[in-house]
Structures are given as C-alpha cells and as structure tokens.
Design a protein around this motif. Structure first.
Motif, PDB file in Angstrom:
ATOM      1  N   LEU A 166     -18.915   0.233 -14.624  1.00 55.25           N
ATOM      2  CA  LEU A 166     -17.885  -0.615 -14.028  1.00 55.25           C
ATOM      3  C   LEU A 166     -16.517   0.065 -14.051  1.00 55.25           C
ATOM      4  O   LEU A 166     -15.637  -0.269 -13.257  1.00 55.25           O
ATOM      5  N   ALA A 167     -16.350   1.027 -14.955  1.00 54.61           N
ATOM      6  CA  ALA A 167     -15.071   1.733 -15.072  1.00 54.61           C
ATOM      7  C   ALA A 167     -14.674   2.409 -13.763  1.00 54.61           C
ATOM      8  O   ALA A 167     -13.485   2.534 -13.454  1.00 54.61           O
ATOM      9  N   PHE A 168     -15.662   2.813 -12.985  1.00 55.23           N
ATOM     10  CA  PHE A 168     -15.346   3.568 -11.769  1.00 55.23           C
ATOM     11  C   PHE A 168     -14.879   2.670 -10.625  1.00 55.23           C
ATOM     12  O   PHE A 168     -14.557   3.159  -9.540  1.00 55.23           O
ATOM     13  N   ILE A 169     -14.811   1.367 -10.895  1.00 54.55           N
ATOM     14  CA  ILE A 169     -14.127   0.474  -9.952  1.00 54.55           C
ATOM     15  C   ILE A 169     -12.655   0.901  -9.850  1.00 54.55           C
ATOM     16  O   ILE A 169     -12.041   0.819  -8.785  1.00 54.55           O
ATOM     17  N   ILE A 170     -12.115   1.383 -10.967  1.00 54.17           N
ATOM     18  CA  ILE A 170     -10.741   1.894 -10.967  1.00 54.17           C
ATOM     19  C   ILE A 170     -10.610   3.071 -10.005  1.00 54.17           C
ATOM     20  O   ILE A 170      -9.634   3.184  -9.256  1.00 54.17           O
ATOM     21  N   THR A 171     -11.594   3.943 -10.002  1.00 57.90           N
ATOM     22  CA  THR A 171     -11.587   5.097  -9.096  1.00 57.90           C
ATOM     23  C   THR A 171     -11.654   4.638  -7.649  1.00 57.90           C
ATOM     24  O   THR A 171     -10.933   5.162  -6.780  1.00 57.90           O
ATOM     25  N   VAL A 172     -12.502   3.657  -7.371  1.00 60.78           N
ATOM     26  CA  VAL A 172     -12.638   3.135  -6.005  1.00 60.78           C
ATOM     27  C   VAL A 172     -11.320   2.535  -5.525  1.00 60.78           C
ATOM     28  O   VAL A 172     -10.853   2.827  -4.414  1.00 60.78           O
ATOM     29  N   PHE A 173     -10.695   1.716  -6.364  1.00 63.33           N
ATOM     30  CA  PHE A 173      -9.452   1.075  -5.953  1.00 63.33           C
ATOM     31  C   PHE A 173      -8.281   2.058  -5.914  1.00 63.33           C
ATOM     32  O   PHE A 173      -7.326   1.859  -5.164  1.00 63.33           O
ATOM     33  N   SER A 174      -8.372   3.125  -6.695  1.00 61.71           N
ATOM     34  CA  SER A 174      -7.366   4.186  -6.600  1.00 61.71           C
ATOM     35  C   SER A 174      -7.442   4.861  -5.235  1.00 61.71           C
ATOM     36  O   SER A 174      -6.412   5.170  -4.619  1.00 61.71           O
ATOM     37  N   ALA A 175      -8.665   5.081  -4.750  1.00 63.03           N
ATOM     38  CA  ALA A 175      -8.845   5.673  -3.421  1.00 63.03           C
ATOM     39  C   ALA A 175      -8.290   4.750  -2.343  1.00 63.03           C
ATOM     40  O   ALA A 175      -7.612   5.198  -1.407  1.00 63.03           O
TER      41      ALA A 175
END
Length: 228
Positions: A98-107
């Motif tokens: 779930l941490a990579f939701i941050i990466t998705v929203f950063s993009a």
C-alpha cells in the motif's frame, strides 16, 4: 553553449542521488536514505535557480526535472514507507505494498504540476519534496517513539492523507524568491525563520511540525488573497 547544460546536469545529480537513496532504503538503511533525499532536494533547488540565473529554461529541462523528482521524491518515499509498514505491528506479506500509493499519487501530482497553468508561481497541492522530507523523517522519530511509528493504522492513515494532499486543491506557497523584499515575501520569511529555529533542537523530528506549519501558513496566506 555549455551553460545551457548546467541546469540539466544538476537535475541529473538529483536523479543520481535519488537512485542511491533507493538502494539504501531497500537495504533497510532508512536514515542514510534520508540524507540522500536531502542531497536530492539541494540539487532540485539549484537546478531551477541555475536555469533562471543563466536564462536557459527549456521544455526538456522541465520534463527532466519531473522525471528526476519522480525517482527522488516519488519512488524513494514509497520505498521508505514500504519498509516502515513491513516493520509495523501488523505483520502481513501484502499490506506494505500500500506504501506505493504514495508513488502513484506523486506521479499524478507531477503530471498535474506540468500541465496546470495555475502553478507557475505557487503550488496547488503539496509538493513532492516536502512530502518526501516528511516521510523520511519518520525513521528518525521511530527511535524515540517506536510504538507510535510502528502503528500500522497510523502509517496507513499517513499514506492516505499524504496521497490526498499531493493532488488536493489546497494552495501552497513556493519558496522561490523573485526579490528579497520583506513585504513581498513575508510569509516565506516567517516560515523559514520558524523552521530554522525548530531544526537545531528537534532535527529530523522537526519536519512533521514544519509540514503542518507550511500548510497552515499557506491556508492563512491564500485566504486573504483571491484565487487567480
């Protein structure tokens, strides 16, 4: 025409530093990764400064900056949060992803920034470097408050909140200075002075307070200024 390549070279240094930080983060050295985030942040500030100083702004430079930021301030904070969730009080083989939701929203935030004409002077939504600084401060705070930072619910809540802030419609002032005038930059000077007072005492633990201060001052500042 060497000068036109100087800002892009600094941007590439941002990217290179971010890549090294990711390696340290995947190896569990989260505090070392945080220092590479700081280094990336310095490069990220000076590439834009150099472009303005040398008057060599370009579309390639703008795109390269976003691509570098996606690594240093998009993927890297996702890895740090992944490691924190992996060490949290609720062990699960899938939950940390779930941490990579941050990466998705950063993009999404970076793509929005590149195409949003309202963000030429200030930001709409939390900028990715400030978001990343907050996330990489958590391992330092964990040393003094392990039971708090090890809370799975807190980490998931922060992931959701930060992801929303990245793409929110909250107006946030940038730290770019077009002049040294106090009247024109009062809110920026106040923020920098308070931050400078907090950092020597709290070090990385000051960053959560600085983030709240940043958003709070922005809301108060733009409440008095009508939207463009």
């Amino acid at each position: 025409m060497i000068k036109k390549h100087i800002p892009n070279a600094i941007t590439c240094a941002n990217l290179f530093s971010g890549c090294i930080g990711i390696v340290y983060a995947f190896n569990g050295a989260l505090e070392t990764a945080a220092y590479f985030v700081l280094l990336s942040g310095i490069f990220d500030f000076f590439d834009g400064f150099a472009a303005r100083l040398l008057n060599v702004k370009s579309n390639i430079g703008k795109d390269l900056d976003s691509l570098a930021d996606m690594v240093s301030f998009g993927f890297l904070p996702g890895v740090v949060m992944y490691q924190l969730l992996s060490q949290s009080d609720y062990a699960s083989p899938y939950l940390p992803y779930l941490a990579f939701i941050i990466t998705v929203f950063s993009a999404l935030r970076l793509a929005k920034f590149n195409n949003d004409t309202r963000q030429t002077e200030d930001f709409i939504g939390l900028n990715t470097p400030m978001n990343t600084l907050f996330i990489v401060s958590l391992p330092f705070i964990q040393k003094d408050y392990p039971s708090v930072i090890n809370s799975t619910l807190l980490l998931i809540g922060l992931t959701a909140l930060l992801s929303w802030l990245l793409v929110s419609e909250i107006r946030i002032f940038s730290l770019k200075f077009s002049s040294t005038s106090w009247a024109q930059n009062k809110i920026k000077y106040i923020f920098l002075i308070i931050s400078a007072l907090l950092l020597p005492f709290l070090k990385f633990a000051a960053i959560p307070f600085i983030l709240v201060l940043y958003i709070g001052l922005s809301i108060l500042h733009f409440r008095r200024i009508p939207a463009a």
